[in-house]
Design an enzyme around this catalytic site. Structure first.
Site, short mmCIF file in Angstrom:
data_model
loop_
_atom_site.label_atom_id
_atom_site.label_comp_id
_atom_site.label_asym_id
_atom_site.label_seq_id
_atom_site.Cartn_x
_atom_site.Cartn_y
_atom_site.Cartn_z
N HIS A 1 36.23 36.19 35.80
CA HIS A 1 35.68 34.96 35.14
C HIS A 1 35.69 33.73 35.81
O HIS A 1 36.77 33.62 36.64
CB HIS A 1 36.04 35.07 33.63
N ASP B 1 40.76 39.27 36.69
CA ASP B 1 41.41 39.49 37.95
C ASP B 1 42.28 40.87 38.04
O ASP B 1 42.22 41.37 39.17
CB ASP B 1 42.44 38.45 38.29
#
Ligand SMILES: *[C@@H]1O[C@H](CO)[C@@H](O)[C@H](O)[C@H]1NC(C)=O
Ligand SMILES: *[C@@H]1O[C@H](CO)[C@@H](O)[C@H](O)[C@H]1NC(C)=O
Ligand SMILES: *[C@@H]1O[C@H](CO)[C@@H](O)[C@H](O)[C@H]1NC(C)=O
Ligand SMILES: *[C@@H]1O[C@H](CO)[C@@H](O)[C@H](O)[C@H]1NC(C)=O
Ligand SMILES: *[C@@H]1O[C@H](CO)[C@@H](O)[C@H](O)[C@H]1NC(C)=O
Ligand SMILES: *[C@@H]1O[C@H](CO)[C@@H](O)[C@H](O)[C@H]1NC(C)=O
Length: 481
Positions: free
Chosen positions: A84, A340
């Site tokens: 994101h 991540d």
């Protein structure tokens, strides 16, 4: 501002004003500022490279290999996974930040001095708790514009792979900020055709999805002892605390306050053009902060955790199937969106960027290949390109693979015999078939859960999920809307 400790920024400003001065006095010939290539490398330093996974996106520092495919090749399939975009802190990071800010403001100081003089008119950049977790929407590093702009850039780069007609699935894990990133990226990539030609598929983040997930979990990974040992401070932070406490009598900051305030500074840039907090800390302190982030990803979500390569093997194995089937059978475009800590396991499974030995906890191994900001800054992404190449003087006609991490080519370890240091698909296959760990056995995935990634082949073509319907809730997390 000129006393800024971040001299890289000051240098850049000084350099550009020198260039202007020379342009104004156009009789100056052969002056150093007319060089096409600057010979300066201001401390080889850009502050964005020391914010770990918290700060604004920056491209990976490349080895110099051209980003575009070599002349003899064309990309015929692209498989990307993107984190994101820039966001506000998580609620738990928010608690730590608010605790340290409370100590700052609770010290009874009426006039702020020196490094903290700006506090007289500074306000926390998170308006209220509802914004924790959410993508940022303001300032030059805003998460929503990162995603949109990335989409437009990829349309420019990979637009030829879309036939301007078909409906193309895009895949997002089921977490609000990830979904928002996928939607903005899709609007950027498909432009006026997003409404009708993108089909957002939302893949639940629940563990019961087993291997059919962008966010596979590892139930046996209950041994967090290595991750637990990762420190959150180093001696440099003592200097920062002592300096700030001495400048403002009454202040009693600790090393962990310094960590929290530095983390806050990196997040501030996600929402604002400028962070005075970044300048409160020295370059050396930022070097320490960056390394603490490297340690976190390495031991808690990367190759230093015994199960992470197996987690990442799900994506690597399934993308291998896409590459082998090729664009005719599987389709040319696979854009995926997750977190991540879903990308670092994939990097671990590929076996790239591994340090020669486990990262030390008590010192910084300068030259470390495992740098968090070069792997998963906000908006970080790994792009796998399938290249269809004609014969060259050094390589035969055929299919090759390149890994591109944050827009920099990363050769696949020892396999780089193809054009542009690419790896022949056949070799890419045989290397990974040998090295990939088995997710199902390593992570003891229950037989009742899906045993392989299937959604790239069985997706929905409905456009029903392309837009948010209704308001986004406070501290939203999992949502299907
Ligand atoms: C490969 O060669 C064919 C035949 O000459 C040509 O049409 C095609 O454009 C070439 N591909 C690339 C990527 O140069
Ligand atoms: C894409 O959008 C353009 C501009 O609105 C339109 O002319 C074109 O027909 C659209 N293509 C498809 C496949 O809907
Ligand atoms: C790991 O922890 C989860 C939740 O606490 C538990 O259900 C599971 O049985 C544990 N697995 C192992 C191998 O200990
Ligand atoms: C500063 O904080 C430490 C603990 O963090 C405490 O032991 C010490 O007494 C405090 N000093 C002052 C002057 O408040
Ligand atoms: C690897 O991918 C193939 C094709 O998607 C699948 O059939 C197989 O089960 C996968 N293997 C593992 C271990 O996930
Ligand atoms: C497709 O839609 C069905 C029905 O809503 C849903 O059960 C399924 O999970 C969706 N598949 C994907 C890949 O999103």
């Amino acid at each position: 501002m000129l006393s800024s400790k971040v001299s890289g920024i000051v240098c850049t400003l000084a350099l550009s004003s020198a260039v202007t001065a020379v342009k104004l006095g156009d009789s100056v010939i052969g002056s150093a500022s007319e060089k096409q290539f600057s010979q300066e490398f201001p401390e080889n330093y850009n502050i964005l490279k020391f914010h770990g996974g918290n700060g604004p996106y920056s491209e990976r520092r490349s080895y110099g290999i051209s980003r575009d495919p070599p002349e003899s090749c064309a990309v015929d399939q692209v498989i990307m996974i993107k984190r994101h975009g820039e966001r506000y802190p998580s609620p738990s990071m928010g608690v730590d930040i608010e605790d340290s800010l409370a100590k700052v403001y609770g010290a009874g100081i009426t006039e702020w001095k020196d490094d903290l003089a700006f506090l007289d008119d500074w306000e926390y950049f998170v308006p209220n708790k509802c914004w924790y977790n959410a993508e940022t929407y303001s300032g030059p590093y805003a998460g929503l514009s990162d995603a949109y702009q990335h989409g437009t850039e990829y349309r420019d780069r990979y637009g030829d792979l879309w036939n301007d007609e078909s409906v193309v699935p895009i895949f997002s894990s089921g977490y609000s900020r990830v979904i928002n990133t996928a939607r903005k990226f899709g609007e950027g990539f498909f432009g006026y055709n997003y409404t009708t030609n993108a089909a957002l598929n939302i893949i639940s983040e629940s563990a019961v999805m087993g291997a059919n997930s962008l966010t596979p979990t590892c139930d046996t990974d209950n041994d967090t002892s290595t991750c637990d040992k990762v420190p959150s401070t180093m001696p440099q932070f003592k200097l920062a605390a002592a300096r700030l406490n001495a400048q403002n009598s009454g202040l009693n900051l600790t090393e962990s306050d310094i960590y929290n305030l530095m983390a806050m500074a990196s997040f501030e840039l996600n929402a604002r053009a400028f962070s005075q907090w970044v300048n409160v800390f020295t370059q050396d302190e930022w070097v320490t902060f960056g390394y603490l982030n490297d340690l976190y990803y390495y031991y808690c979500a990367g190759p230093g955790d015994k199960n992470m390569a197996a987690v990442g093997a799900v994506y690597v194995n399934a993308s291998l199937s896409l590459l082998n089937e090729g664009p005719e059978k599987a389709g040319p475009i696979f854009f995926n969106f997750a977190h991540d800590t879903d990308i670092t396991p994939i990097v671990a499974a590929l076996g790239i960027l591994l340090p020669a030995e486990d990262l030390p906890l008590d010192r910084i191994p300068f030259g470390n290949p495992y740098v968090a900001t070069d792997i998963v800054p906000m908006g970080g992404h790994l792009t796998i390109e399938r290249l269809s190449c004609n014969a060259t003087a050094m390589s035969s006609k055929g299919t090759y693979v390149r890994l591109v991490l944050n827009e920099a080519v990363v050769p696949f370890n020892k396999c780089q015999s193809g054009p542009g240091y690419s790896c022949p698909l056949a070799d890419y296959n045989s290397i990974l078939k040998k090295s990939l760990p088995n997710y199902l056995t390593s992570c003891k995935v229950p037989k009742s859960y899906p045993q392989f990634l299937d959604f790239w082949w069985n997706y929905n073509t409905t456009t029903r999920l392309n837009y948010q319907r209704g308001p986004i809730s406070c501290q939203e997390a999992e949502t299907l809307h």
